[in-house]
Design an enzyme around this catalytic site. Structure first.
Site, PDB file in Angstrom:
ATOM      1  N   LYS A  37     -15.223  -5.756   0.408  1.00 21.39           N
ATOM      2  CA  LYS A  37     -15.064  -4.316   0.167  1.00 21.39           C
ATOM      3  C   LYS A  37     -14.584  -4.081  -1.268  1.00 21.39           C
ATOM      4  O   LYS A  37     -14.122  -5.011  -1.941  1.00 21.39           O
ATOM      5  CB  LYS A  37     -14.070  -3.733   1.171  1.00 21.39           C
ATOM      6  CG  LYS A  37     -12.661  -4.324   1.095  1.00 21.39           C
ATOM      7  CD  LYS A  37     -11.815  -3.922   2.309  1.00 21.39           C
ATOM      8  CE  LYS A  37     -10.420  -4.531   2.207  1.00 21.39           C
ATOM      9  NZ  LYS A  37      -9.641  -4.340   3.443  1.00 21.39           N
ATOM     10  N   TYR A 261       4.064   4.193 -28.453  1.00 20.09           N
ATOM     11  CA  TYR A 261       4.363   5.545 -27.973  1.00 20.09           C
ATOM     12  C   TYR A 261       5.800   5.652 -27.493  1.00 20.09           C
ATOM     13  O   TYR A 261       6.330   4.727 -26.864  1.00 20.09           O
ATOM     14  CB  TYR A 261       3.444   5.878 -26.792  1.00 20.09           C
ATOM     15  CG  TYR A 261       2.054   6.297 -27.201  1.00 20.09           C
ATOM     16  CD1 TYR A 261       1.843   7.382 -28.024  1.00 20.09           C
ATOM     17  CD2 TYR A 261       0.952   5.598 -26.726  1.00 20.09           C
ATOM     18  CE1 TYR A 261       0.554   7.775 -28.368  1.00 20.09           C
ATOM     19  CE2 TYR A 261      -0.335   5.977 -27.063  1.00 20.09           C
ATOM     20  CZ  TYR A 261      -0.521   7.070 -27.891  1.00 20.09           C
ATOM     21  OH  TYR A 261      -1.786   7.451 -28.225  1.00 20.09           O
TER      22      TYR A 261
HETATM   23  C1  LIG Z   1      -8.996  -5.523   3.772  1.00 20.87           C
HETATM   24  C2  LIG Z   1      -8.971  -6.044   5.173  1.00 20.87           C
HETATM   25  C3  LIG Z   1      -9.016  -7.427   5.428  1.00 20.87           C
HETATM   26  C4  LIG Z   1      -8.873  -8.449   4.319  1.00 20.87           C
HETATM   27  O1  LIG Z   1      -7.488  -8.577   4.038  1.00 20.87           O
HETATM   28  P1  LIG Z   1      -6.943  -9.623   2.958  1.00 20.87           P
HETATM   29  O2  LIG Z   1      -5.465  -9.457   3.037  1.00 20.87           O
HETATM   30  O3  LIG Z   1      -7.501  -9.198   1.651  1.00 20.87           O
HETATM   31  O4  LIG Z   1      -7.406 -10.966   3.363  1.00 20.87           O
HETATM   32  C5  LIG Z   1      -9.160  -7.843   6.726  1.00 20.87           C
HETATM   33  N1  LIG Z   1      -9.207  -6.953   7.747  1.00 20.87           N
HETATM   34  C6  LIG Z   1      -9.113  -5.617   7.553  1.00 20.87           C
HETATM   35  C7  LIG Z   1      -9.138  -4.709   8.718  1.00 20.87           C
HETATM   36  C8  LIG Z   1      -8.963  -5.114   6.264  1.00 20.87           C
HETATM   37  O5  LIG Z   1      -8.855  -3.812   6.070  1.00 20.87           O
END
Ligand SMILES: *Cc1c(COP(=O)(O)O)cnc(C)c1O
Length: 370
Positions: A37, A261
């Protein structure tokens, strides 16, 4: 460093593949999916996903349908699951691209079942039960309602039951065992209606909680990309990224002065500074002002003053002059300061550093499938 860029990100696709295999070794007998994702945690799903496929991964997980469509085009044979649920308005995408929804509430289940009834053959789906995260998934009352009305599951094509851990990076946290028990209880209540289903509970850190947490399908994301899934231990994963910024200018401070800044940082006369072509617009976060650290061929050069949109100033007083010169590449993430260290200095987590890397940063991929 490309001539037209200020900052360069290198992504080691072989390291991602090695991390995938490492996770598989941790869970023999189970299937390891890859969570890709948010554009493969910011590293480019178009490169990351084929590398993972070549490493043997067959199940890919995204958050929303728009992320799944290009993935399907690249991986015609993969199983692709969509975490954020099923929406009737997006139903044609699910059918056309053979996407497997994670059904997060009863309304989604009902809508999916109605949709599925109209398909030539029922499509598979994943049912999400909440076991303590209180974010997405069926609550206890929903599970009870389903157990009492098993017809609501008929034809839904549920092949996998999943839940998500809230505290898996803390192995001793009592929530882990509580969630595992709650998940087992939900499964026991639903299995008479569902029949035998595969189970999925573990994210990256969950993989390292041991076989009791593995189930049939593991869902690591972060660990694939080099983030430490066991923060209290030496990182078992390979580092995947390096981030470099180009030195634009070197200056010697004549007298006691301030940098950047807000005149927020004071430097003593005689110190040498370098201005690097990376800033918060590139994902080098503003919180790293006077807290981050760069390295030049292994020599430490702390960030001084505020991070600007396009520029960062580092103190190169301890770096040999022939190393810290205009055009040289300063390591901001790499062998001397990994993504978790940068995140800690910025008061955040590696996930946010990776997914926040800017569009402007040039990218170079090394390794990967031929
Ligand atoms: C993002 C997500 C994962 C992956 O989690 P990591 O901590 O990056 O391994 C797995 N399951 C769900 C439901 C998620 O939202």
């Amino acid at each position: 460093m490309p001539a037209d860029a200020g900052a360069l990100l290198t992504v080691d696709l072989d390291a991602i593949a090695a991390n995938y295999r490492r996770l598989c070794e941790e869970a023999p007998g189970a299937e390891v999916a890859s969570v890709v994702k948010a554009d493969g945690y910011g590293l480019g799903a178009d490169r990351v996903a084929p590398a993972l496929w070549a490493a043997g991964c067959r199940t890919f997980i995204v958050a929303i349908p728009a992320e799944a469509v290009p993935l399907r085009a690249m991986l015609p044979e993969a199983r692709i699951a969509v975490l954020n649920g099923f929406d009737v308005a997006a139903a044609p995408l699910f059918a056309r691209h053979r996407l497997e929804p994670v059904l997060n509430d009863l309304a989604q289940l009902d809508a999916w079942r109605a949709f599925n009834a109209a398909q030539p053959a029922p499509l598979p789906a994943i049912l999400h039960v909440d076991s303590g995260m209180n974010r997405l998934g069926l609550g206890d009352r929903d599970v009870a309602a389903l157990a009492d009305a098993p017809d609501r599951l008929a034809g839904a094509g549920i092949g996998t039951l999943m839940s998500h851990l809230a505290c898996s990076e803390e192995p001793d946290h009592p929530a882990n065992a509580q969630q595992r028990a709650a998940f087992a209880a939900a499964r026991a209540r639903l299995e008479p209606a569902l029949g035998p289903v595969a189970t999925s509970l573990a994210n990256s850190s969950g993989v390292f909680l041991g076989p009791d947490f593995h189930g049939d399908l593991l869902r690591p994301g972060a660990a694939l990309y080099g983030i430490n899934p066991r923060p209290a231990h030496v990182n078992p994963m390979h580092q995947v990224i390096q981030l470099y910024g180009k030195i634009l200018q070197v200056r010697v401070v004549d007298r006691d002065m301030t940098v950047g800044y807000g005149a927020a940082h004071r430097v003593a006369g005689g110190r040498r500074l370098a201005t690097v072509a990376i800033g918060y617009a590139d994902g080098y976060r503003r919180a790293l002002g006077s807290r981050g650290v760069a390295f030049l061929r292994g020599h430490r050069a702390p960030v001084v003053g505020r991070i600007s949109m396009d520029l960062t100033t580092i103190d190169i007083s301890r770096v040999p002059a022939d190393v810290a010169r205009p055009g040289a590449a300063a390591e901001l993430i790499g062998p001397h300061v990994d993504v978790d260290a940068v995140a800690a200095a910025a008061g955040t987590i590696g996930y946010e550093i990776l997914t926040g890397l800017g569009q402007r940063v040039a990218r170079r991929y090394v390794g990967g499938p031929a």
